[in-house]
Scaffold this motif. Sequence first.
Motif, PDB file in Angstrom:
ATOM      1  N   THR A 284      14.931  37.882 -35.519  1.00 39.78           N
ATOM      2  CA  THR A 284      16.011  36.939 -35.808  1.00 39.78           C
ATOM      3  C   THR A 284      16.095  36.651 -37.296  1.00 39.78           C
ATOM      4  N   THR A 285      14.941  36.440 -37.914  1.00 35.56           N
ATOM      5  CA  THR A 285      14.888  36.201 -39.359  1.00 35.56           C
ATOM      6  C   THR A 285      15.437  37.399 -40.127  1.00 35.56           C
TER       7      THR A 285
ATOM      8  N   LYS B 290      17.551  39.696 -39.157  1.00 36.90           N
ATOM      9  CA  LYS B 290      19.005  39.796 -38.973  1.00 36.90           C
ATOM     10  C   LYS B 290      19.735  38.772 -39.844  1.00 36.90           C
ATOM     11  N   ASP B 291      19.216  37.550 -39.870  1.00 36.47           N
ATOM     12  CA  ASP B 291      19.829  36.507 -40.694  1.00 36.47           C
ATOM     13  C   ASP B 291      19.780  36.878 -42.175  1.00 36.47           C
ATOM     14  N   CYS B 292      18.652  37.431 -42.595  1.00 39.87           N
ATOM     15  CA  CYS B 292      18.484  37.789 -44.007  1.00 39.87           C
ATOM     16  C   CYS B 292      19.344  38.990 -44.383  1.00 39.87           C
TER      17      CYS B 292
ATOM     18  N   ARG C 151      22.195  39.640 -43.145  1.00 40.96           N
ATOM     19  CA  ARG C 151      23.560  39.121 -43.183  1.00 40.96           C
ATOM     20  C   ARG C 151      23.898  38.502 -44.546  1.00 40.96           C
ATOM     21  N   VAL C 152      22.890  37.952 -45.226  1.00 41.74           N
ATOM     22  CA  VAL C 152      23.179  37.282 -46.504  1.00 41.74           C
ATOM     23  C   VAL C 152      22.702  38.077 -47.721  1.00 41.74           C
TER      24      VAL C 152
ATOM     25  N   THR D 239      18.318  45.883 -36.646  1.00 39.38           N
ATOM     26  CA  THR D 239      18.801  45.674 -38.011  1.00 39.38           C
ATOM     27  C   THR D 239      18.992  47.025 -38.683  1.00 39.38           C
TER      28      THR D 239
ATOM     29  N   ASP E 243      14.536  28.137 -44.154  1.00 40.88           N
ATOM     30  CA  ASP E 243      14.235  29.429 -43.537  1.00 40.88           C
ATOM     31  C   ASP E 243      14.328  30.505 -44.610  1.00 40.88           C
TER      32      ASP E 243
ATOM     33  N   ALA F 135      16.349  33.006 -44.815  1.00 34.52           N
ATOM     34  CA  ALA F 135      17.721  33.328 -45.204  1.00 34.52           C
ATOM     35  C   ALA F 135      18.204  32.444 -46.349  1.00 34.52           C
ATOM     36  N   GLN F 136      17.696  31.211 -46.426  1.00 34.70           N
ATOM     37  CA  GLN F 136      18.062  30.323 -47.524  1.00 34.70           C
ATOM     38  C   GLN F 136      17.621  30.912 -48.860  1.00 34.70           C
TER      39      GLN F 136
END
Length: 280
Positions: free
Chosen positions: A37-38, A40-42, A44-45, A79, A245, A247-248
Motif C-alpha cells: 500500500t505504501t 503504491k501511494d509513493c 502515485r506521487v 506496482t 506516512d 508518501a508525504q
Amino acid sequence: MSTSMSTGTLITVAPTGAELEKAAVPNLPVTLDELVTTAKDCERVGAAMVHVHIRDDDARPSLDPVRLADTVQALREQTGLVVQLSTGGAVTDPEEHRLRVLDAMPDSASCTMGTVNFGDDVFLNRWEFIVELHKRMQERAIVPEYEIFDLGQLTSLRRLLDEHGLPAGGHVHVDLVMGVPGGMPGDTETLAAALRAIPAGATFSATGVGRSTLPVLLAALSAGGHVRVGMEDTISYARGERVKDNAQLVARASGVARIAQRPPLTPDEARALLGVRRAA
C-alpha cells in the motif's frame, strides 16, 4: 564534477528500514500489505524505486528468503516501481544471510562499500564480502546501488570497479548516505567533496538521515543528483511534526524536484537510467 547529469530526478523511497520499532512508530509499514500500500501511494506521487527492508510477524527485521521472494513478487505485481532489496539488513545479520537476499532476484540491491560505526553499533562490510556481493549481482543481472557512508568508501568503489569490472547493467550508481552518527555529515560541503571522488560517468542519489533530510535533498538536486527519502531515514517532517506516512515525504521531494525543473522520473525512465532490465 565527474557525474552524469540528468534532466529528471530519480526519487527512491525507503519506507521501513531495520532500526525503528513498530511500537514506537505505529505508522511504520511492516507487513506485506502495509508495504505494498505504501509503495503504491509513493509511486502515485513520484517515487520510481522502493528500497526494501522486511519484518517478521513480530515486526522485527528479517531476511527470511520466502518473505523476501513474496515481497518482490507482490511489489512487481501491484506496482511499476524498481524493486531494490537491502543487503544490509540489520547490523547483526550474518554475511551468508545478507548474500542470500539476492536469491529473491530483485531488480536492484544495495552494496555498502565499507564498515562504518552506526550509532552505538558497527555495520560490518569486509572487503571479501563486498567483492562477493558485487560478483553475485553480476551473475544474476541485479543492478547494485553502491551505498557510501563515508568519503573513503568511494576509493574502495574505484578499487572494486578496477579489479572486478562494471556492475550488471554497465552503469555505476551510488547513494550517499549522509548524517548517520559515525558516518559523513549531511551538509553541502561534504556532498561537494564526495562528488569529486565519484567515478566518471556515475550517477548519484543522496540520503539525508534525520535533521539532514532537507539540506541533503536540496544540495543533491542543486548538484544534478537524485534523492532517497522515507521513514527509514527520518520520522520528522518538520520541527515538532511527525511524518504522517512515506508518501508525504515523497510528495515533498517531488514538489522540490519540479521547482528545480528536474521533475520525477517514471519507473521506466529510472530503469533506463540505471540499466535495470524489466523482469519477465
